[in-house]
Design a protein around this motif. Sequence first.
Motif, mmCIF file in Angstrom:
data_model
loop_
_atom_site.group_PDB
_atom_site.id
_atom_site.type_symbol
_atom_site.label_atom_id
_atom_site.label_comp_id
_atom_site.label_asym_id
_atom_site.label_seq_id
_atom_site.Cartn_x
_atom_site.Cartn_y
_atom_site.Cartn_z
ATOM 1 N N SER A 28 0.835 -1.206 0.000
ATOM 2 C CA SER A 28 0.000 0.000 0.000
ATOM 3 C C SER A 28 0.869 1.256 0.000
ATOM 4 C CB SER A 28 -0.963 0.009 1.181
ATOM 5 O OG SER A 28 -0.288 0.263 2.384
ATOM 6 N N ILE A 29 2.022 1.198 0.675
ATOM 7 C CA ILE A 29 2.953 2.339 0.647
ATOM 8 C C ILE A 29 3.469 2.560 -0.773
ATOM 9 C CG2 ILE A 29 5.229 3.143 1.403
ATOM 10 C CD1 ILE A 29 4.677 1.810 4.089
ATOM 11 N N ILE A 30 3.857 1.484 -1.437
ATOM 12 C CA ILE A 30 4.337 1.585 -2.822
ATOM 13 C C ILE A 30 3.226 2.121 -3.732
ATOM 14 C CG2 ILE A 30 5.138 0.228 -4.805
ATOM 15 C CD1 ILE A 30 7.300 0.650 -2.772
ATOM 16 N N THR A 31 2.011 1.597 -3.559
ATOM 17 C CA THR A 31 0.882 2.047 -4.375
ATOM 18 C C THR A 31 0.631 3.537 -4.166
ATOM 19 O OG1 THR A 31 -0.122 -0.135 -4.213
ATOM 20 C CG2 THR A 31 -1.555 1.664 -4.875
ATOM 21 N N LYS A 32 0.633 3.979 -2.931
ATOM 22 C CA LYS A 32 0.392 5.390 -2.645
ATOM 23 C C LYS A 32 1.502 6.274 -3.206
ATOM 24 C CE LYS A 32 -2.556 4.628 1.263
ATOM 25 N NZ LYS A 32 -2.659 4.466 2.690
ATOM 26 N N SER A 33 2.729 5.813 -3.159
ATOM 27 C CA SER A 33 3.816 6.631 -3.716
ATOM 28 C C SER A 33 3.688 6.755 -5.231
ATOM 29 C CB SER A 33 5.172 6.063 -3.323
ATOM 30 O OG SER A 33 5.370 4.797 -3.872
ATOM 31 N N PHE A 34 3.288 5.668 -5.904
ATOM 32 C CA PHE A 34 3.054 5.754 -7.345
ATOM 33 C C PHE A 34 1.882 6.683 -7.651
ATOM 34 C CE2 PHE A 34 4.870 1.220 -8.026
ATOM 35 C CZ PHE A 34 6.145 1.732 -8.019
ATOM 36 N N GLU A 35 0.839 6.618 -6.827
ATOM 37 C CA GLU A 35 -0.316 7.490 -7.028
ATOM 38 C C GLU A 35 0.055 8.953 -6.834
ATOM 39 O OE1 GLU A 35 -3.143 5.922 -4.252
ATOM 40 O OE2 GLU A 35 -3.766 4.296 -5.602
ATOM 41 N N ILE A 36 0.878 9.232 -5.833
ATOM 42 C CA ILE A 36 1.285 10.615 -5.584
ATOM 43 C C ILE A 36 2.092 11.159 -6.753
ATOM 44 C CG2 ILE A 36 2.795 12.043 -4.142
ATOM 45 C CD1 ILE A 36 1.804 10.364 -1.756
ATOM 46 N N ILE A 37 2.976 10.337 -7.301
ATOM 47 C CA ILE A 37 3.745 10.771 -8.478
ATOM 48 C C ILE A 37 2.806 11.061 -9.651
ATOM 49 C CG2 ILE A 37 5.371 9.930 -10.246
ATOM 50 C CD1 ILE A 37 6.716 10.939 -7.754
ATOM 51 N N GLY A 38 1.845 10.191 -9.877
ATOM 52 C CA GLY A 38 0.886 10.405 -10.966
ATOM 53 C C GLY A 38 0.038 11.644 -10.755
ATOM 54 N N ILE A 39 -0.427 11.854 -9.523
ATOM 55 C CA ILE A 39 -1.273 13.011 -9.234
ATOM 56 C C ILE A 39 -0.483 14.308 -9.360
ATOM 57 C CG2 ILE A 39 -2.515 14.181 -7.354
ATOM 58 C CD1 ILE A 39 -3.503 11.366 -6.516
ATOM 59 N N THR A 40 0.753 14.331 -8.864
ATOM 60 C CA THR A 40 1.541 15.556 -9.002
ATOM 61 C C THR A 40 1.841 15.859 -10.474
ATOM 62 O OG1 THR A 40 3.597 14.328 -8.612
ATOM 63 C CG2 THR A 40 2.611 15.463 -6.734
ATOM 64 N N THR A 41 2.029 14.819 -11.261
ATOM 65 C CA THR A 41 2.223 15.039 -12.697
ATOM 66 C C THR A 41 0.968 15.642 -13.312
ATOM 67 O OG1 THR A 41 3.757 13.177 -12.805
ATOM 68 C CG2 THR A 41 2.816 13.935 -14.884
ATOM 69 N N LEU A 42 -0.179 15.112 -12.960
ATOM 70 C CA LEU A 42 -1.432 15.656 -13.492
ATOM 71 C C LEU A 42 -1.699 17.069 -13.008
ATOM 72 C CD1 LEU A 42 -3.764 12.532 -13.259
ATOM 73 C CD2 LEU A 42 -2.763 13.550 -15.306
ATOM 74 N N ILE A 43 -1.232 17.396 -11.814
ATOM 75 C CA ILE A 43 -1.446 18.744 -11.286
ATOM 76 C C ILE A 43 -0.571 19.757 -11.999
ATOM 77 C CG2 ILE A 43 -1.063 20.202 -9.245
ATOM 78 C CD1 ILE A 43 -2.120 17.879 -7.552
ATOM 79 N N TYR A 44 0.696 19.412 -12.245
ATOM 80 C CA TYR A 44 1.541 20.446 -12.838
ATOM 81 C C TYR A 44 1.444 20.512 -14.361
ATOM 82 C CZ TYR A 44 5.618 17.354 -13.798
ATOM 83 O OH TYR A 44 6.466 16.386 -14.245
#
Length: 154
Positions: free
Chosen positions: A92-108
Amino acid sequence: MKVLKSPYTNALFIFIISFCYSFIFIFTSNHMEFISLFNHTKTLTSSFWNKISVFIFDGNMKYIGYSFSLITIFIIILIFIGKKRYDEYQSSIITKSFEIIGITTLIYLPFLLLSVLSDSNYIIEYLFVLLSIQWGIFLFLDLSFNIKFLMSSK
């Protein structure tokens, strides 16, 4: 997700993305066509962006590419030394870190588009800084996670 319980999936993802970033940073460093895009050094009153322009113009992005490659090698070595599958909490930690990278990419991405439309002079610097910070933080977090995982599995 069962696929994220395997540390090798983590290693594969990190290898692919780090290879792409490292290749781009190293290949564009001192490349004639890329360097010709920098005709605006010291045009802003911001010393930070002027220093970033000089840093990229001098071909120093290759060092960031090399450091990404080195950290990725350390992560992959740690993963292959551990040889243990992640449990639910770790996956779940790995999944959340991948999600955070994806979300920050979509935000910027919208901010990147806005920058291109408003003033495209410093877009290369903006992109390199964002990608370096984003992927560098992710690599350090993943490295620390794998060190902690290796220490806890012994």
